[in-house]
Design a protein around this motif. Structure first.
Motif, PDB file in Angstrom:
ATOM      1  N   SER C  24       0.650   9.371   4.239  1.00 40.68           N
ATOM      2  CA  SER C  24       0.717   9.405   5.249  1.00 40.68           C
ATOM      3  C   SER C  24      -0.526   9.655   6.368  1.00 40.68           C
ATOM      4  O   SER C  24      -0.093   9.358   7.502  1.00 40.68           O
ATOM      5  CB  SER C  24       2.218  10.097   4.756  1.00 40.68           C
ATOM      6  N   GLY C  41      -1.717   2.453   3.620  1.00 43.19           N
ATOM      7  CA  GLY C  41      -0.622   1.821   3.146  1.00 43.19           C
ATOM      8  C   GLY C  41      -0.786   1.322   1.782  1.00 43.19           C
ATOM      9  O   GLY C  41      -0.070   1.645   0.787  1.00 43.19           O
ATOM     10  N   PHE C  72      10.992  -4.098   4.349  1.00 38.75           N
ATOM     11  CA  PHE C  72       9.929  -2.797   5.383  1.00 38.75           C
ATOM     12  C   PHE C  72       8.750  -3.493   5.302  1.00 38.75           C
ATOM     13  O   PHE C  72       8.178  -3.240   6.872  1.00 38.75           O
ATOM     14  CB  PHE C  72       9.353  -1.632   4.306  1.00 38.75           C
ATOM     15  N   GLY C  76       7.557  -4.053   9.940  1.00 39.49           N
ATOM     16  CA  GLY C  76       6.134  -4.174   9.159  1.00 39.49           C
ATOM     17  C   GLY C  76       5.345  -4.843  10.716  1.00 39.49           C
ATOM     18  O   GLY C  76       4.682  -4.725  12.070  1.00 39.49           O
ATOM     19  N   MET C 122       3.218   0.476   7.159  1.00 44.03           N
ATOM     20  CA  MET C 122       4.708  -0.149   6.832  1.00 44.03           C
ATOM     21  C   MET C 122       3.929  -1.757   5.724  1.00 44.03           C
ATOM     22  O   MET C 122       4.329  -1.518   4.813  1.00 44.03           O
ATOM     23  CB  MET C 122       5.550   0.300   7.379  1.00 44.03           C
TER      24      MET C 122
END
Lengths: 112, 176, 144
Positions: C24, C41, C72, C76, C122
């Protein structure tokens, strides 16, 4: 000049694996080698002697950077390479489940 | 400069081992050595973005290969002693294609700028005006997400397609 | 694929959270330091892959992990497309950076670039995680 020739040799080694090997996983590894060679060639072309990585650390610092465009092109190509390798590997798993062998000559003889 | 030469030699040796060894798991690990030498060379040519991506992608590539090998077979049964009759034609084809690729590549390398002094006409604009026009201090991020965002969008589509392909190929039961 | 010993399980349970945190960080600081959506990612996908490898694929009993990762990934991709279309709606070109640039060298700067980094992160993380689950564990999960 010598680093460029190293990249070309890596590409030729990958080509050797693709053309002469009969095992499917060896062929996939050959494709990976060709991809690494091309990526490395791009990064070498953008290198500039005694320059820094293209990241501005303060607003008034001198702008003596290596070429950022090949890096931007290679960054996406690396992740795409992982995706295509995964597709190849899943096809290999399916072929093995059907024919119980990874030898391409055997697969051709079994007719499919 | 000497460290790049040493890494190139190590990389080529590991590549030959990866192609020629009999155990497929050892072959995947040798391919990992090639990828990590590439990552170290990315650091040496001042490309930290590429080095981070290459290291993590290389780990995942070796994990994918190991998963495939564990689900199929460990040994390469196609390697035999002596020269097979059906093995001659691929070798001849490789000599023709390999010589062609090498000669053409060396011919093309003559037109490239020398190692260490690139021509940076387009990059000059990005470097000088990048901070004012995009606000990002990492110029590579500014290029891939702002100046050339369309390229990144195409990459996202390719990745989506490959995920779809893997999930479709490996589905256990077909949909009625 | 069975699970590993208790030592490996405990250590990977502790480490996976930190690896996720590092991913992150790489994504959110992509416009200031090396890194960005692609690297972050893949690191986030690696943290989940560590958990699956150490606990064994038999632990994933339901197909819900597939559903989550596909949701997800689609989110994204959609977010990236909307960010690109914002430029068209504002009356300029595709992929125009219309949000204010802010002060340089601050976390909240550079307009749409941090948001696009989050979208790419993501997408790449969820996509690679579902590829791994299909390659390594599909014969456990997709039985029915």
């Amino acid at each position: 000049m010598i680093p460029f020739i190293g990249c070309i040799l890596l590409i030729v080694i990958g080509l050797y694996g693709i053309i002469t090997k009969r095992n499917l996983i060896k062929i996939a590894i050959g494709f990976c080698m060709v991809e690494y060679g091309v990526n490395l060639l791009f990064a070498f072309i953008g290198f500039k002697k005694d320059a820094l990585a293209p990241i501005i650390t303060s607003p008034n610092s001198p702008l003596n950077f290596v070429d950022p465009i090949p890096q931007a092109l290679v960054l996406t190509a690396i992740v795409i390479g992982l995706g295509t390798t995964a597709v190849m590997l899943s096809l290999i798993i399916r072929i093995y489940q059907k024919y119980k062998t990874l030898d391409i000559n055997e697969i051709r003889k079994l007719k499919g | 400069m000497i460290e790049i030469y040493l890494l190139v030699i190590a990389m080529l040796a590991a590549a030959i081992v990866a192609i020629e060894i009999k155990d497929l798991l050892a072959s995947a690990v040798s391919m990992g050595i090639v990828g990590f030498s590439v990552a170290i060379m990315f650091i040496l040519v001042q490309a930290p973005d590429l080095a981070i991506v290459q290291i993590v992608v290389e780990i995942l590539t070796v994990v994918f290969f190991a998963a495939t090998i564990l689900r199929t077979t460990h040994t390469d049964t196609t390697i035999q002693k002596g020269i097979q009759r059906e093995g001659i034609f691929p070798v001849i084809a490789f000599f023709i294609f390999g010589t062609l690729v090498t000669v053409l590549a060396i011919y093309a390398l003559k037109d490239l700028p020398r190692f260490g002094m690139p021509i940076m006409k387009v990059a000059e604009h990005y470097i000088v005006h990048g901070l004012n026009q995009t606000g990002a201090t990492n110029i590579v991020a500014a290029i891939i997400l702002d100046y050339r965002g369309y390229d990144t969008f195409g990459e996202a589509v390719v990745l989506f397609t490959s995920v779809l392909g893997v999930l479709t190929i490996l589905r256990v039961k077909g949909r009625k | 694929m069975k699970g590993m010993s208790v030592i490996v399980k405990t250590i990977s349970r502790i480490l996976a959270g930190f690896i996720f945190l590092y991913g992150s960080y790489i994504i959110l600081h992509g416009h200031l330091t090396p890194g960005g959506g692609f690297a972050g990612g893949v690191i986030i996908a690696a943290s989940f892959i560590l958990l699956v490898l150490s606990f064994g694929a038999a632990e994933i009993k339901e197909k819900s992990s597939y559903t989550f990762s596909s949701i997800f990934e689609s989110l994204g991709g959609l977010m990236f497309l909307i960010l690109a279309l914002l430029g068209l709606f504002a009356g300029t070109f595709f992929f125009t950076n219309i949000i204010s640039k802010g002060a340089p060298l601050k976390l909240l700067s550079a307009g749409i670039i941090p948001l696009a980094n989050i979208a790419i992160g993501m997408k790449v993380g969820a996509g690679l995680l579902s590829i791994f689950l299909a390659l390594a564990a599909s014969h456990y999960i997709m039985k029915e």
